[in-house]
Design an enzyme around this catalytic site. Structure first.
Site, PDB file in Angstrom:
ATOM      1  N   ARG A  70       0.842  -1.205   0.000  1.00  0.00           N
ATOM      2  CA  ARG A  70       0.000   0.000   0.000  1.00  0.00           C
ATOM      3  C   ARG A  70       0.877   1.255   0.000  1.00  0.00           C
ATOM      4  O   ARG A  70       1.291   1.780   1.046  1.00  0.00           O
ATOM      5  CB  ARG A  70      -0.917   0.018   1.219  1.00  0.00           C
ATOM      6  N   HIS A 155       0.122   2.839 -10.531  1.00  0.00           N
ATOM      7  CA  HIS A 155      -0.803   3.409  -9.525  1.00  0.00           C
ATOM      8  C   HIS A 155      -0.012   4.195  -8.466  1.00  0.00           C
ATOM      9  O   HIS A 155      -0.004   3.842  -7.284  1.00  0.00           O
ATOM     10  CB  HIS A 155      -1.549   2.225  -8.898  1.00  0.00           C
ATOM     11  N   ASP A 199     -12.078  10.009  -6.866  1.00  0.00           N
ATOM     12  CA  ASP A 199     -11.721   8.759  -7.548  1.00  0.00           C
ATOM     13  C   ASP A 199     -12.160   8.928  -8.998  1.00  0.00           C
ATOM     14  O   ASP A 199     -13.281   8.653  -9.372  1.00  0.00           O
ATOM     15  CB  ASP A 199     -12.447   7.576  -6.911  1.00  0.00           C
ATOM     16  N   GLU A 258      -2.173   8.505 -11.300  1.00  0.00           N
ATOM     17  CA  GLU A 258      -1.823   7.215 -11.900  1.00  0.00           C
ATOM     18  C   GLU A 258      -1.834   7.320 -13.429  1.00  0.00           C
ATOM     19  O   GLU A 258      -2.734   7.955 -13.996  1.00  0.00           O
ATOM     20  CB  GLU A 258      -2.824   6.161 -11.440  1.00  0.00           C
TER      21      GLU A 258
HETATM   22  O1  TA6 Z   1      -7.054   3.941  -8.663  1.00  0.00           O
HETATM   23  C1  TA6 Z   1      -8.085   4.229  -7.748  1.00  0.00           C
HETATM   24  C2  TA6 Z   1      -8.702   2.912  -7.278  1.00  0.00           C
HETATM   25  O2  TA6 Z   1      -9.222   2.194  -8.372  1.00  0.00           O
HETATM   26  C3  TA6 Z   1      -9.754   3.217  -6.224  1.00  0.00           C
HETATM   27  O3  TA6 Z   1     -11.052   2.913  -6.677  1.00  0.00           O
HETATM   28  C4  TA6 Z   1      -9.330   2.341  -5.041  1.00  0.00           C
HETATM   29  O4  TA6 Z   1      -9.940   1.076  -5.118  1.00  0.00           O
HETATM   30  C5  TA6 Z   1      -7.813   2.279  -5.273  1.00  0.00           C
HETATM   31  O5  TA6 Z   1      -7.697   2.089  -6.672  1.00  0.00           O
HETATM   32  C6  TA6 Z   1      -7.069   1.274  -4.452  1.00  0.00           C
HETATM   33  O6  TA6 Z   1      -7.395  -0.021  -4.864  1.00  0.00           O
HETATM   34  P1  TA6 Z   1      -6.752  -1.246  -3.989  1.00  0.00           P
HETATM   35  O7  TA6 Z   1      -7.220  -2.494  -4.684  1.00  0.00           O
HETATM   36  O8  TA6 Z   1      -5.257  -1.061  -4.042  1.00  0.00           O
HETATM   37  O9  TA6 Z   1      -7.274  -1.059  -2.604  1.00  0.00           O
END
Ligand code: TA6
Length: 287
Positions: A70, A155, A199, A258
């Site tokens: 994370r 991301h 988002d 991202e």
């Molecule tokens: O990129 C944004 C997103 O798609 C959000 O909707 C949120 O789910 C984030 O990614 C994090 O996703 P994760 O699966 O890493 O918790």
């Protein structure tokens, strides 16, 4: 010599054991340092000497073979978002990638080349360049006999001094899907500010995006080629509390910008065809 010794460059690239017992490469260039886990070929840290870290890492992140890290730069492939019965954001970010080559250029810039052992019908390579800035190159080739689709996204979690003080530029007049309100919308503001959960999947954009952070006195610049989607995400309060691997207050210190090809910008490759996405992230003092 063991394989790892061939990949290590004294004083430049060291292979060691990181959090959770996961293997990582620690890189030091004349202008910056970085850490990259083989788990997900995950860039977990990048910092220019004398500056604040460029990337955010949650203090609650898991470091486990079956869980995504994370923070830093998760590699989202071959799908973006949820998929019935499958891991969210694809399998690349929890796979053990192979580090195949490390090189250092005359100017001290360090290149590391990773490969995804099983790309599910694709040959996937990832090159990380650590120097004055951080360079990321994701190469995907269709190894099948038929056309094949995929989505990809780097991301990236950026560290900010305070979420209420930053603004994001470069996306005005760009259409996006707002995943919070579940509506298509048009970005009309030249300066995006984060004042709640955000988002957004911006489509058909190859624009340079910048994050102005007066608190750190810096401008973060994200340039890209081979990418037509930009995603902006901050979980804000409620979603932060719902994520076990993310601190309740950590939304105050991060924003994701991202770069990828997702949703309507997903990529279709003919048999044998390759596509390459390049992203360069850097920073400079705010004038
Ligand atoms: O990129 C944004 C997103 O798609 C959000 O909707 C949120 O789910 C984030 O990614 C994090 O996703 P994760 O699966 O890493 O918790």
């Amino acid at each position: 010599m063991s394989e790892s010794n061939q990949l290590e460059i004294p004083g430049v690239v060291t292979l060691t054991t990181g959090e959770g017992g996961l293997r990582k490469a620690v890189i030091r260039s004349p202008r910056s340092s970085a850490e990259i886990y083989l788990h997900g070929a995950h860039v977990a840290a990048f910092q220019r000497h004398g500056e604040e870290p460029l990337l955010f890492m949650s203090g609650s992140s898991a470091f486990a073979p079956d869980k995504p890290i994370r923070g830093g730069i998760p590699i989202i492939f071959p799908w973006f978002g949820g998929r019935e019965g499958m891991p969210a954001h694809g399998f690349a970010r929890t796979a053990e990638w192979e580090l195949g080559e490390t090189t250092v250029r005359v100017d001290g810039t360090v290149c590391l080349r990773f490969a995804l052992p099983d790309g599910g019908g694709f040959e996937v390579g990832y090159t990380v360049t650590v120097g004055e800035s951080l360079g990321l190159e994701l190469s995907v080739r269709n190894t099948g006999d038929e056309d094949a689709d995929f989505e990809s996204c780097l991301h990236t979690y950026f560290l900010v001094s305070g979420i209420d003080g930053i603004s994001i530029t470069g996306l005005s007049d760009t259409g996006y899907f707002d995943k919070v309100r579940e509506v298509e919308a048009l970005e009309t503001s030249p300066y995006i500010r984060i004042e709640g959960e955000v988002d957004r999947v911006y489509s058909d954009t190859a624009a340079v995006v910048e994050i102005e952070d007066p608190g750190f006195g810096r401008l973060i610049r994200i340039e890209k080629t081979g990418s037509n989607s930009t995603v902006v995400w901050n979980p804000w309060i409620a979603k932060s509390r719902s994520m076990a691997d993310f601190g309740d207050e950590e939304y105050l210190r991060m924003v994701c910008v991202e770069s990828g090809n997702v949703a309507r910008n997903k990529i279709t490759l003919a048999a044998g065809e390759r596509s390459v996405m390049k992203v360069e992230v850097g920073s400079r003092p705010l004038a």
